[in-house]
Design a protein around this motif. Structure first.
Motif, short mmCIF file in Angstrom:
data_model
loop_
_atom_site.label_atom_id
_atom_site.label_comp_id
_atom_site.label_asym_id
_atom_site.label_seq_id
_atom_site.Cartn_x
_atom_site.Cartn_y
_atom_site.Cartn_z
N VAL A 122 -2.10 5.41 -23.86
CA VAL A 122 -0.60 5.66 -23.49
C VAL A 122 -0.49 4.61 -22.23
N ALA A 123 -1.30 4.56 -21.18
CA ALA A 123 -1.04 3.18 -20.20
C ALA A 123 -2.24 3.03 -19.40
N VAL A 124 -2.27 1.75 -18.74
CA VAL A 124 -3.25 1.48 -18.04
C VAL A 124 -2.74 1.51 -16.44
N ILE A 125 -3.07 2.38 -15.52
CA ILE A 125 -2.64 2.45 -14.17
C ILE A 125 -3.28 1.77 -13.45
N LEU A 126 -2.86 0.84 -12.53
CA LEU A 126 -3.71 0.31 -11.26
C LEU A 126 -2.73 -0.07 -10.04
N GLU A 127 -3.65 -0.13 -8.76
CA GLU A 127 -2.91 -0.53 -7.64
C GLU A 127 -2.87 -1.90 -7.38
N LEU A 138 -10.08 21.50 -14.53
CA LEU A 138 -8.49 21.36 -14.79
C LEU A 138 -7.96 20.02 -15.22
N MET A 139 -8.77 19.10 -14.71
CA MET A 139 -8.18 17.66 -15.06
C MET A 139 -8.54 17.07 -16.24
N PHE A 140 -7.36 16.32 -16.78
CA PHE A 140 -7.58 15.61 -18.21
C PHE A 140 -8.36 14.63 -17.82
N PRO A 141 -9.00 14.23 -19.10
CA PRO A 141 -9.90 13.11 -19.09
C PRO A 141 -9.20 11.62 -19.02
N VAL A 142 -9.88 10.55 -18.31
CA VAL A 142 -9.36 9.40 -18.31
C VAL A 142 -10.56 8.39 -18.11
N LYS A 143 -10.19 7.44 -18.84
CA LYS A 143 -11.09 6.22 -19.19
C LYS A 143 -11.12 5.48 -17.90
N ARG A 144 -12.31 4.84 -17.65
CA ARG A 144 -12.21 4.01 -16.52
C ARG A 144 -12.87 2.50 -16.75
N ALA A 145 -12.12 1.38 -16.28
CA ALA A 145 -12.75 0.16 -16.12
C ALA A 145 -13.08 -0.19 -14.66
N PRO A 146 -13.89 -1.37 -14.79
CA PRO A 146 -14.52 -1.56 -13.25
C PRO A 146 -13.44 -2.27 -12.49
N ILE A 148 -6.20 4.97 -19.23
CA ILE A 148 -6.95 4.16 -18.45
C ILE A 148 -6.56 3.73 -17.08
N ALA A 149 -7.44 3.98 -16.12
CA ALA A 149 -7.47 3.78 -14.68
C ALA A 149 -8.77 3.06 -14.39
N PHE A 150 -8.76 2.68 -13.03
CA PHE A 150 -10.11 1.99 -12.59
C PHE A 150 -10.88 2.79 -11.79
N ASP A 151 -12.12 2.53 -11.68
CA ASP A 151 -13.03 2.83 -10.80
C ASP A 151 -12.58 2.57 -9.45
#
Ligand SMILES: *Cc1c(COP(=O)(O)O)cnc(C)c1O
Length: 433
Positions: A209-214, A170-178, A141-144
């Protein structure tokens, strides 16, 4: 049909250089630089001194050609320039590891070369750590609006847009949160945060797996800022759902957000942290991924399958480590420089606020940003930013707007007069727009 080969399509550009993030056909050529000192960049033709309003793509922390860091690199180069890190430990890496581990409370450091690799490594560690514990997870999961770098894995985590659409297959899928971007006097902030947390919580029902954010500021996405409370809530939801939180502090680390690391303002401890950019004071390319000891432990095994098979030629390069240690010395000696920066921005922004098409003014630490209202044609390709950039260079300030987002992200050494001049230049340009 093949298009005809154009010979040097823009004569203003050097014929042997392929510049980053640039279509040369409609861009002004690079300015030739002779030298840099503190917050200033010196060019020839025209001979000019420019205030570096964006720390040379967010890396220059204490200023250009800082003597203390330059000396540290020089002495290290005379002692040991490079050695294979799989087999040799050197003092600069040892000292740096102990310092950064102490400051972040994450025990293990993995060295690489830049921000993208620091993110790739964090993601690979997170992904494999679940496998090492006997569980296969695939959801990430990553963010918009996120940006995490330009290599494939990092690129896949970032917002999908014109910059990466050629590689979509070529990019793997990623779920997004606002991402609940906010600004001064934003009345909707709580509603946006609640909505984002709700969506994130739902996504996390599937093993992740993980949530990534800035943390606190999404940089390349347009200096989109969130409140520390939001980061804190994300961390809680991630923990409650037994996933991992990756803090991409490539931009936000080392005082940029008014604390040594941005996550500290949210009073959390991430599971993995990626750092680069300001790490060496902006002198040398280096990236580090920090991991909690518990994650490291999941890689300890007699089975070769559980080893982290990853490394780079210049892992823990001694020159980079020496620069990073020197940069930390400077940060520790004078923390007031980053602690007090926000106040300076705020006092100057009072005047900017009065301009008619300025909206969404926001500040976090050393980073100040606002949007120019441009009606329907919003987005990176709108040329208002380009025009403002060209005009400000003429007046002695280097900035590089992100589409219609104007921002200042200067080195910590910028003087009060230089900052005042920067805002004056921006004010003048916007008044004439
Ligand atoms: C710049 C940046 C990166 C990529 O770093 P590079 O050194 O350019 O590869 C990754 N994440 C964030 C948040 C960044 O700002």
């Amino acid at each position: 049909m093949k298009s005809p080969v154009l010979k040097n399509p823009n004569q203003d550009w050097h014929p042997n250089i392929w510049p980053p993030f640039t279509q040369i056909i409609n861009s002004k050529p690079q300015l030739e630089v002779t030298h840099g000192k503190n917050a200033l960049i010196y060019t020839k033709n025209p001979k000019q001194e420019l205030i570096d309003g964006i720390s040379s793509w967010w890396v220059t922390l204490h200023g250009h050609s800082n003597d203390y860091i330059a000396d540290a690199i020089y002495h290290q180069a005379k002692t040991l320039e490079q050695v294979i890190f799989a087999d040799f430990l050197h003092p600069q890496a040892q000292i740096l590891s102990e310092r950064l581990s102490g400051l972040t409370k994450l025990e293990r450091l993995f060295f690489s070369d830049n921000g993208s690799t620091a993110v790739e490594v964090a993601l690979k560690i997170a992904y494999q750590s679940w496998q090492n514990q006997g569980e296969t997870r695939n959801q990430i999961i990553a963010f918009d609006g996120a940006y995490h770098g330009d290599t494939f894995g990092a690129m896949a985590l970032g917002e999908r847009n014109i910059f990466n659409e050629n590689f979509d297959n070529l990019m793997f899928p990623v779920k997004r949160a606002p991402w609940p971007s906010t600004w001064i006097n934003d009345e909707e902030v709580e509603r946006k945060e609640n909505n984002a947390i709700q969506i994130l919580t739902k996504l996390l029902k599937k093993p992740t797996v993980a949530v990534i954010l800035e943390p606190l500021v999404q940089g390349a996405g347009g200096m989109n800022m969130v409140r520390p409370e939001f980061i804190r809530r994300v961390s809680e939801v991630v923990k409650n759902n037994n996933s991992l939180l990756i803090a991409d502090e490539v931009l936000t680390g080392f005082g940029r957000c008014g604390s040594l690391f941005a996550f500290q303002k949210a009073n959390i401890i991430p599971d993995l942290i990626s750092i680069s950019k300001g790490l060496t004071g902006g002198f040398l390319p280096m990236g580090i991924t920090l991991a909690k000891e518990t994650i490291f432990q999941s890689f300890i095994s007699d089975s070769p399958k559980k080893t982290f098979w990853h490394g780079h030629s210049f892992t823990a390069n001694p020159l980079g480590c020496a620069a990073a240690n020197a940069s930390l010395d400077l940060l520790e000696k004078d923390p007031i420089k980053y602690l007090s920066f926000e106040e300076k921005h705020l006092s100057h922004l009072k005047k900017i606020k009065k301009l008619p098409f300025v909206k969404n003014i926001r500040v976090t630490g050393t980073i100040a940003a606002f949007d120019i209202e441009i009606g329907k044609n919003e987005g990176y390709l709108n040329n208002v930013g380009k025009r403002i950039k060209a005009l400000s260079i003429k007046k002695g300030l280097f900035i590089r707007p992100l589409g219609n987002v104007i921002y200042l992200l200067p080195p910590l050494c910028i003087t009060d007069r230089q900052l005042e001049k920067s805002y004056r230049i921006i004010f003048e340009i916007l008044s004439d727009l």
